[in-house]
Scaffold this motif. Structure first.
Motif, PDB file in Angstrom:
ATOM      1  N   LEU A 116     100.912  44.770  26.633  1.00  0.00           N
ATOM      2  CA  LEU A 116     100.569  43.874  25.474  1.00  0.00           C
ATOM      3  C   LEU A 116      99.231  42.958  25.598  1.00  0.00           C
ATOM      4  O   LEU A 116      98.483  42.796  24.861  1.00  0.00           O
ATOM      5  N   PHE A 117      99.090  42.439  26.900  1.00  0.00           N
ATOM      6  CA  PHE A 117      98.026  41.576  27.232  1.00  0.00           C
ATOM      7  C   PHE A 117      97.017  42.268  28.360  1.00  0.00           C
ATOM      8  O   PHE A 117      96.067  41.207  28.581  1.00  0.00           O
ATOM      9  N   GLY A 118      97.079  43.066  28.864  1.00  0.00           N
ATOM     10  CA  GLY A 118      96.204  43.787  29.602  1.00  0.00           C
ATOM     11  C   GLY A 118      96.372  43.651  31.092  1.00  0.00           C
ATOM     12  O   GLY A 118      97.076  42.345  31.444  1.00  0.00           O
ATOM     13  N   ARG A 119      95.649  44.313  31.810  1.00  0.00           N
ATOM     14  CA  ARG A 119      95.716  43.891  33.494  1.00  0.00           C
ATOM     15  C   ARG A 119      94.606  42.677  33.787  1.00  0.00           C
ATOM     16  O   ARG A 119      94.847  42.180  34.682  1.00  0.00           O
ATOM     17  N   GLY A 120      93.597  42.418  32.947  1.00  0.00           N
ATOM     18  CA  GLY A 120      92.897  41.456  33.142  1.00  0.00           C
ATOM     19  C   GLY A 120      91.330  42.057  33.308  1.00  0.00           C
ATOM     20  O   GLY A 120      91.169  42.961  33.766  1.00  0.00           O
TER      21      GLY A 120
END
Length: 370
Positions: A234-238
Motif C-alpha cells: 500500500l505504501f511501498g518499501r521506502g
C-alpha cells in the motif's frame, strides 16, 4: 502576458510530473547502471535531470507561441522527422530487431517521437482547411500524411507507435466532424491492419503469444515487474529500498512504473495515474471549449496522444496488454521521449491559452485558469 493566459493548473501538473520523473530516476538509476555495467550508479539520474531541464525549456518556449507559430513548428518538425525516418534504414542504429534511432554527439535520437505531435497538428490543420470549402483537399492531405507516417513506422518496424498515432488520428478525424460512416470505416481498417501485424511481424506474434499463453512462453520481464509492484504494498518499501526492481529489465525506461510502485506503494501509483488523468481530462475540456476548429481538434488530439501513451505504459506494467516499448510521459528515462512529450504538451498549452475570441461567450472570465 503569457502567465495570465496559460492554464496554470495544467502547467503545475506537468511541473510535478517532471519533478517526480527526476525523483524516480534516482531510485532506478543504481539498479539500471548495475544491470548495464555502467560505472557511475547515478549515471541515468544525472542525465535525466539534464533532460528534465531541457524539457522544461522546450515546453515553456513552445507554450508561448501563437497559433501560427504552432502550425509552423509542427510543419518543420514533421518534415525533419520524416526525412530522418526515411534515412533510418541506411544510417540508423539497430537494437532489438528494430532500426528506430540514430546516434548524434553521444545522444540517441528517435525521430518518430517528434513526428507524432507534429502529425496531429498538421492533420487537424488540414481537416480545418478542408471544412472551409475553398477547394483545399484537406482530408486527402491528412490521410496522405498519416499513411506516410505509418508506412515509415512499419519499415522500422514500430507497431506500438503506429497504434498510438492511429488512435490519435482517429480521434482527430472524429472530432473534426466527419460523417460517422467514415469514422467506422477508418476504425474497421485500423482493426484489420493491426490484426495483420500479427502475421507480418514475428516479434508482434511473439509478444501476443506470450501475453495470451504465458504458461508456454518466457514472461520474465512482466513477471519481474509484477513482483516489484506487488512487493510495494500500500505504501511501498521506502525511497531507495526497492529490492525486486533490480531484476526488472528496462526498469529506468519502459518499466519505471513498477519501480515507483515498489518503493512508494499503491497509493502513490494511483496518485500518479490521477495526475495524468487530470491533465488529459482538463485538457480535453479546455479543447472542447475552443471556438476555432483547428485549435479544438489539434489540442484535443495532443491530449489524446498523451493519455494514450500513458495508458499503454501503465497497462504493460500491469500485464493488461502485450509488452510494448512505450515510455511513461515525463517519467521514463530518455532524451527523445522527454523532449518530444515536452513539445507535445507545449503545443497543447499554446493552443488552449486564453486569447480574444478563443473561447467565445462561454462564461470564462479573467480568472478561468487561476
Amino acid at each position: 502576458m503569457w502567465w495570465w493566459t496559460t492554464d496554470r493548473w495544467l502547467l503545475g501538473a506537468v511541473v510535478i510530473l517532471l519533478a517526480l520523473g527526476v525523483l524516480l530516476s534516482f531510485a532506478a538509476s543504481p539498479a539500471a547502471a548495475a544491470r548495464m555495467n555502467v560505472g557511475d550508479p547515478f549515471h541515468f539520474a544525472v542525465r535525466q535531470s539534464v533532460f528534465a531541464v531541457a524539457a522544461a525549456i522546450v515546453l515553456l518556449s513552445v507554450s508561448m507561441m501563437d497559433v501560427r507559430g504552432v502550425r509552423r513548428t509542427a510543419f518543420f518538425v514533421y518534415l525533419i522527422s520524416i526525412v530522418v525516418m526515411i534515412a533510418l534504414p541506411f544510417i540508423g542504429h539497430e537494437a532489438k530487431g528494430a532500426t528506430r534511432w540514430i546516434h548524434i554527439a553521444g545522444f540517441t535520437f528517435q525521430p518518430s517521437e517528434f513526428m507524432k505531435p507534429a502529425l496531429i497538428v498538421l492533420v487537424a490543420w488540414m481537416f480545418a482547411e478542408g471544412q472551409k470549402g475553398q477547394g483545399v483537399p484537406g482530408v486527402s492531405i491528412a490521410f496522405a500524411l498519416y499513411g506516410l507516417s505509418v508506412g515509415l513506422l512499419l519499415i522500422q518496424p514500430d507497431v506500438g507507435q503506429t497504434v498510438l498515432i492511429t488512435v490519435a488520428f482517429g480521434a482527430a478525424f472524429w472530432m473534426a466532424g466527419v460523417p460517422l460512416s467514415w469514422v467506422m470505416l477508418l476504425g474497421g481498417a485500423a482493426v484489420v491492419g493491426l490484426s495483420s501485424t500479427y502475421y507480418l511481424f514475428p516479434h508482434v506474434a511473439s509478444r501476443v503469444d506470450r501475453f495470451l499463453r504465458p504458461e508456454q512462453a518466457d514472461t520474465h520481464q512482466v513477471d519481474r515487474a509484477a513482483e516489484a509492484i506487488a512487493a510495494g504494498g500500500l505504501f511501498g518499501r521506502g525511497p531507495g529500498e526497492g529490492v525486486m526492481k533490480r531484476h526488472v529489465p528496462d526498469l529506468h525506461t519502459d518499466f519505471i512504473y513498477s519501480v515507483a510502485a515498489e518503493e512508494y506503494g499503491l497509493v502513490f501509483s494511483l496518485l500518479l495515474i490521477s495526475l495524468f488523468a487530470f491533465i488529459v481530462i482538463r485538457g480535453l475540456y479546455r479543447a472542447m471549449k475552443l471556438t476555432d476548429p483547428f485549435e479544438q481538434v489539434a489540442a484535443a488530439g495532443l491530449f489524446v496522444l498523451i493519455g494514450q501513451q500513458t495508458f499503454i505504459n501503465v497497462a504493460v506494467n500491469l500485464h493488461m496488454i502485450p509488452t510494448k516499448g512505450m515510455t511513461l510521459p515525463f517519467i521514463s528515462y530518455g532524451g527523445s521521449s522527454m523532449l518530444a512529450i515536452a513539445l507535445t504538451m507545449g503545443m497543447a498549452l499554446a493552443l488552449t491559452r486564453r486569447r480574444p475570441g478563443a473561447y467565445g461567450h462561454d462564461g470564462l472570465g479573467q480568472n478561468a485558469f487561476a
